[in-house]
Design a protein around this motif. Structure first.
Motif, PDB file in Angstrom:
ATOM      1  N   ASP A  27       0.913  -0.897  -0.565  1.00 49.67           N
ATOM      2  CA  ASP A  27      -0.436  -0.067   0.259  1.00 49.67           C
ATOM      3  C   ASP A  27       0.850   0.733  -0.497  1.00 49.67           C
ATOM      4  N   ALA A  28       1.788   1.056   1.219  1.00 52.11           N
ATOM      5  CA  ALA A  28       3.126   2.687   0.716  1.00 52.11           C
ATOM      6  C   ALA A  28       3.063   2.758  -0.260  1.00 52.11           C
ATOM      7  N   PHE A  29       4.242   1.402  -1.204  1.00 54.78           N
ATOM      8  CA  PHE A  29       4.316   1.377  -2.515  1.00 54.78           C
ATOM      9  C   PHE A  29       3.230   2.557  -3.933  1.00 54.78           C
ATOM     10  N   LEU A  30       2.323   1.300  -3.136  1.00 54.99           N
ATOM     11  CA  LEU A  30       1.147   2.155  -4.451  1.00 54.99           C
ATOM     12  C   LEU A  30       1.439   3.630  -4.659  1.00 54.99           C
ATOM     13  N   ASP A  31       1.040   3.694  -3.160  1.00 56.56           N
ATOM     14  CA  ASP A  31       0.958   4.807  -3.041  1.00 56.56           C
ATOM     15  C   ASP A  31       2.216   6.379  -3.021  1.00 56.56           C
TER      16      ASP A  31
END
Ligand code: PMP
Length: 372
Positions: A356-360
């Motif tokens: 999630d952190a990467f996608l954001d």
């Protein structure tokens, strides 16, 4: 005192660029998605249980003695799991060492090896250091193996060794098994005689293997590793081949290449194949989620993957995207200057919150205003 180091180091070694293992770990919160490790430190729910078992098992290790030179107990476990004989297995200090041993047994005047490119860097690095010529065969459209071109190279170069990462790193795809088979057959023919290494480092995420076909191909060598399923720190690689091949490779292996603690840790984890499979299933599900999410973003392309990482190509210069992600605490592997991989980044699939952190961060990096 003056000492001319250049006069003693082999020119092949001097010509090499050191292998890049990514930025040094720094304190602070970082999402580490650059080395294709598993994000699960022994599986969260079962960590306690496993840790206790580890402690018991490791307490039994006789540290004042040399380790078992042939890792007999571990090979026994693996032989049962993999459906091969113990004599078909060699344990190495990571599959990196297995790769080096294979290079050593073929090295010598006139030796060459063939690899598709792009692929895992160590195949060429070790070979060049040993004076082995490296024949590189570019992958085709969408990183597919160009079988005709590869077979042509085999006829021309007559290599002694072929490495095929299956799935391939850093592209993530599985080459067509028919093309791999054609290479295996061509490498046991009149025009070419070579060991064909099918490197299955990512088998837990692809579910596909050439291992059941060892009986068909006397020149097939399969490599496995525990690095991608949560044990990168213990350095344990596995070479599986026909007994004659293993016997020869064993001659160049150092007797105590795998330490006693690593052998014990591997035994504990291999006794829990069900847990390993559960972790892998989570990663596969996350991989598909990440692929779909990146696929829906403008200015970036994600290549399909059967491994625990995905390769993406960005419209913005890859160096800038990488630096931007890093400034947001996300560490990925930058391949944007590597041949055939312009503006490509390789992103390891992490735990759900890391993804999630990467996608954001990626969305923010590619977002309106930055697409120039
Ligand atoms: N083969 C492939 C295809 C890999 O991607 C890697 C790790 N990057 C290795 C081998 C080396 O793994 P190990 O940690 O077992 O040395």
């Amino acid at each position: 005192m003056r000492f001319d180091l250049h006069a003693v180091i082999r020119p092949e070694v001097q010509a090499q660029v050191p292998y890049h293992t990514g930025p040094e770990p720094r304190p602070g919160r970082r999402v580490k998605l650059d080395a294709n490790e598993s994000p699960f430190a022994l599986g969260e729910a079962l960590r306690g249980e496993l840790a206790a078992e580890f402690a018991r098992s490791l307490a039994d290790v006789e540290l004042h003695r040399y380790p078992d030179p042939t890792a007999r107990e571990l090979r026994g476990l693996l032989a049962r799991d993999l459906g091969v004989a113990e004599e078909q297995i060699l344990i190495a200090n990571g599959s990196d060492e297995a790769i080096q041993l294979l290079q050593m047994v073929v090295a010598g005047p006139g030796a060459s090896l063939a690899i598709p490119v792009p692929t895992f860097a160590m195949y060429a690095i070790g070979a060049r250091a040993m004076g082995i010529r490296v024949a590189e065969v570019p992958l085709g459209e969408d990183f597919a193996l160009d079988a005709a071109r590869f077979l042509d190279t085999l006829r021309r170069e007559r290599p002694r060794l072929v490495f095929l990462a299956w799935p391939n790193n850093p592209t993530g795809n599985l080459f067509d098994p028919g093309a791999v088979q054609a290479i295996l057959e061509a490498c046991a023919g009149r025009d070419c005689h070579a060991l064909v290494v099918v490197d299955e480092a990512y088998v837990h995420y692809s579910g596909r293997s050439f291992l059941p076909r060892l009986g068909e191909f006397p020149n097939l060598v399969v490599l496995r590793t525990l690095s991608k399923i949560g044990l990168a720190g213990i350095r344990l690689g596995i070479l599986i081949a026909n007994t004659d091949v293993v016997r020869e490779v064993n001659k160049v292996r150092m007797p105590y290449n795998v330490n006693a603690l690593s052998q014990a840790a591997a035994r504990v984890v291999l006794a829990h194949g069900d847990i390993v499979a559960q972790w892998a299933a989570v990663i596969v599900k996350e991989r598909e989620r990440v692929l779909a999410a990146v696929g829906a973003m403008p200015g970036v392309r994600a290549f399909p993957s059967q491994a625990n990482f995905v390769l993406i190509r960005t419209r913005r210069p890859g160096d800038a995207v990488c630096a931007d992600l890093l400034s947001r605490g996300i560490v990925v592997r930058n391949f944007s200057r590597a041949p055939h991989l312009a503006d490509c980044l390789r992103v390891t699939i992490g735990a759900p919150e890391e993804n999630d952190a990467f996608l954001d961060a990626l969305a923010a990096t590619l977002g309106p205003g930055s697409d120039t």
